[in-house]
Enzyme design. Sequence first.
Site, PDB file in Angstrom:
ATOM      1  N   VAL A  45      14.983  -3.898  11.655  1.00 34.85           N
ATOM      2  CA  VAL A  45      14.591  -4.666  12.855  1.00 34.85           C
ATOM      3  C   VAL A  45      13.805  -4.737  13.075  1.00 34.85           C
ATOM      4  CG1 VAL A  45      14.179  -6.093  14.923  1.00 34.85           C
ATOM      5  CG2 VAL A  45      16.522  -6.194  13.868  1.00 34.85           C
ATOM      6  N   SER A 113      -4.745  -6.455  -1.986  1.00 34.36           N
ATOM      7  CA  SER A 113      -5.456  -4.841  -2.182  1.00 34.36           C
ATOM      8  C   SER A 113      -4.172  -4.366  -2.877  1.00 34.36           C
ATOM      9  CB  SER A 113      -3.886  -4.835  -0.684  1.00 34.36           C
ATOM     10  OG  SER A 113      -2.729  -5.364  -0.444  1.00 34.36           O
ATOM     11  N   GLU A 139      13.354 -12.312   6.821  1.00 29.78           N
ATOM     12  CA  GLU A 139      11.897 -12.279   5.735  1.00 29.78           C
ATOM     13  C   GLU A 139      12.782 -11.114   4.636  1.00 29.78           C
ATOM     14  OE1 GLU A 139       7.654 -11.628   4.946  1.00 29.78           O
ATOM     15  OE2 GLU A 139       8.530  -9.648   4.971  1.00 29.78           O
TER      16      GLU A 139
HETATM   17  P1  0O2 Z   1       6.421  -3.990   8.446  1.00 27.13           P
HETATM   18  O1  0O2 Z   1       7.208  -4.072   8.938  1.00 27.13           O
HETATM   19  O2  0O2 Z   1       5.414  -2.725   9.285  1.00 27.13           O
HETATM   20  O3  0O2 Z   1       5.963  -4.338   6.371  1.00 27.13           O
HETATM   21  P2  0O2 Z   1       0.451 -10.704   7.069  1.00 27.13           P
HETATM   22  O4  0O2 Z   1       1.399  -9.663   7.978  1.00 27.13           O
HETATM   23  O5  0O2 Z   1      -0.626 -11.007   7.666  1.00 27.13           O
HETATM   24  O6  0O2 Z   1      -0.341  -9.749   6.038  1.00 27.13           O
HETATM   25  P3  0O2 Z   1       2.564 -12.632   6.846  1.00 27.13           P
HETATM   26  O7  0O2 Z   1       1.599 -13.437   6.165  1.00 27.13           O
HETATM   27  O8  0O2 Z   1       2.848 -12.659   8.264  1.00 27.13           O
HETATM   28  O9  0O2 Z   1       1.664 -11.809   5.926  1.00 27.13           O
HETATM   29  O10 0O2 Z   1       3.687 -12.537   5.530  1.00 27.13           O
HETATM   30  P4  0O2 Z   1       3.718 -11.736   3.406  1.00 27.13           P
HETATM   31  O11 0O2 Z   1       2.818 -10.950   3.389  1.00 27.13           O
HETATM   32  O12 0O2 Z   1       4.452 -12.389   3.497  1.00 27.13           O
HETATM   33  O13 0O2 Z   1       4.376 -10.623   4.290  1.00 27.13           O
HETATM   34  C1  0O2 Z   1       4.109  -9.722   5.494  1.00 27.13           C
HETATM   35  C2  0O2 Z   1       5.262  -8.474   4.790  1.00 27.13           C
HETATM   36  O14 0O2 Z   1       4.627  -8.433   3.997  1.00 27.13           O
HETATM   37  C3  0O2 Z   1       4.301  -6.746   5.507  1.00 27.13           C
HETATM   38  O15 0O2 Z   1       5.021  -6.820   6.962  1.00 27.13           O
HETATM   39  C4  0O2 Z   1       4.205  -6.059   4.591  1.00 27.13           C
HETATM   40  O16 0O2 Z   1       5.978  -5.190   5.020  1.00 27.13           O
HETATM   41  C5  0O2 Z   1       4.739  -7.011   3.011  1.00 27.13           C
HETATM   42  N1  0O2 Z   1       2.886  -7.050   2.957  1.00 27.13           N
HETATM   43  C6  0O2 Z   1       2.140  -8.485   2.960  1.00 27.13           C
HETATM   44  N2  0O2 Z   1       0.929  -7.767   2.401  1.00 27.13           N
HETATM   45  C7  0O2 Z   1       0.665  -5.965   2.379  1.00 27.13           C
HETATM   46  C8  0O2 Z   1       0.231  -5.254   1.594  1.00 27.13           C
HETATM   47  O17 0O2 Z   1      -0.571  -5.143   1.333  1.00 27.13           O
HETATM   48  N3  0O2 Z   1       0.342  -3.959   1.429  1.00 27.13           N
HETATM   49  C9  0O2 Z   1       2.013  -3.581   2.298  1.00 27.13           C
HETATM   50  N4  0O2 Z   1       1.765  -2.068   2.108  1.00 27.13           N
HETATM   51  N5  0O2 Z   1       2.728  -4.265   2.622  1.00 27.13           N
HETATM   52  C10 0O2 Z   1       2.286  -5.825   2.096  1.00 27.13           C
HETATM   53  P5  0O2 Z   1       3.801  -6.412   8.516  1.00 27.13           P
HETATM   54  O18 0O2 Z   1       3.536  -7.019   8.770  1.00 27.13           O
HETATM   55  O19 0O2 Z   1       2.938  -5.062   7.802  1.00 27.13           O
HETATM   56  O20 0O2 Z   1       5.432  -5.182   8.618  1.00 27.13           O
END
Ligand code: 0O2
Length: 209
Positions: A45, A113, A139
Site C-alpha cells: 500500500v 526514462s 495497479e
Molecule cells: P512507487 O510506489 O514509489 O513506485 P507517474 O506517477 O506520473 O509516473 P502515473 O500516470 O501515475 O505516472 O502512472 P504510471 O506511470 O502508469 O505508474 C506509476 C508507477 O509506475 C510508479 O509509481 C512506478 O512504480 C512505475 N513507474 C512509472 N514510470 C517509472 C519510471 O520511469 N521509473 C521507475 N523506476 N518506475 C516507474 P510511483 O508513483 O513512482 O510510486
Amino acid sequence: MLDWNTLLAPYKQAVDEMKIKLKGIREQYQLSSQHTPIEFVTGRVKPVSSILQKSKRKNIPLNELEEKMQDLAGVRVMCQFVGDIDTVVELVRARTDFEIVEERDYIKHKKNSGYRSYHFVLKYPVQMIEGGEKRILVELQIRTLAMNFWATIEHSLQYKYAGKIPAEVEQRLQRAAEAAFRLDEEMSQIRGEVQEAQQILSKKRDSVR
Ligand code: 0O2
C-alpha cells in the site's frame, strides 16, 4: 483530518488478496509441472508520505485520492521471460473476480526514462463488514526480472537526487536500460534451454524429498 488507517484498510486487503491469488496461479503451474510465467509477486500500500508527495506533484486533492490516485494499492508480478508477460496479461484478462479499467503497455512504448513494464489498473471488489462491497483501484505491474532490476535502481536514484538525476547518471541509466532490454532478448533466445535445465533441477529436488 484524514483517518489514513481507515482509508487504506481496504487497499491493504486488496493487495493481500491479489498476492494470494497470483501466488495461487504460480502454484497451479508448479503442480502441473509446467513452466510458471510468474517468478514472484510483491505488493504494497503506498506509504502516506508518498501519497502526499504524489498528490502535490499531480495536483490531486486529498478528497479525490481514491478516484484519481490509481496506485494506492500496488501489486507487482515478476517474470523470467518477456513471453511470460504475455501469458500473465492473458491470465489477468480472463479473470472474472475484478474488472480491468485500463492497460498501459510500457514495453511496446517504453517511457523516456527507459522504464519498461506492463500496467493494468483494476477495479477490485473488497467485501465490507457493513455488507456489500467497496470497489477500489489497484495497479498491477508485470515485468521481467531484468526490467525490475533496472526500475528498482532507477527508482532509488530518483529518490536520491529528488527527481533531478544528473545528465551523466541519466545517460548511464539509458545505457543500462538498453542492456536490460538486450538481456531479456538473449534470455528469450535460450528460453528452451533454460526451461529444460529448470525442469531437470526441479525433478532432482522432488526425488530427494
Ligand atoms: P512507487 O510506489 O514509489 O513506485 P507517474 O506517477 O506520473 O509516473 P502515473 O500516470 O501515475 O505516472 O502512472 P504510471 O506511470 O502508469 O505508474 C506509476 C508507477 O509506475 C510508479 O509509481 C512506478 O512504480 C512505475 N513507474 C512509472 N514510470 C517509472 C519510471 O520511469 N521509473 C521507475 N523506476 N518506475 C516507474 P510511483 O508513483 O513512482 O510510486
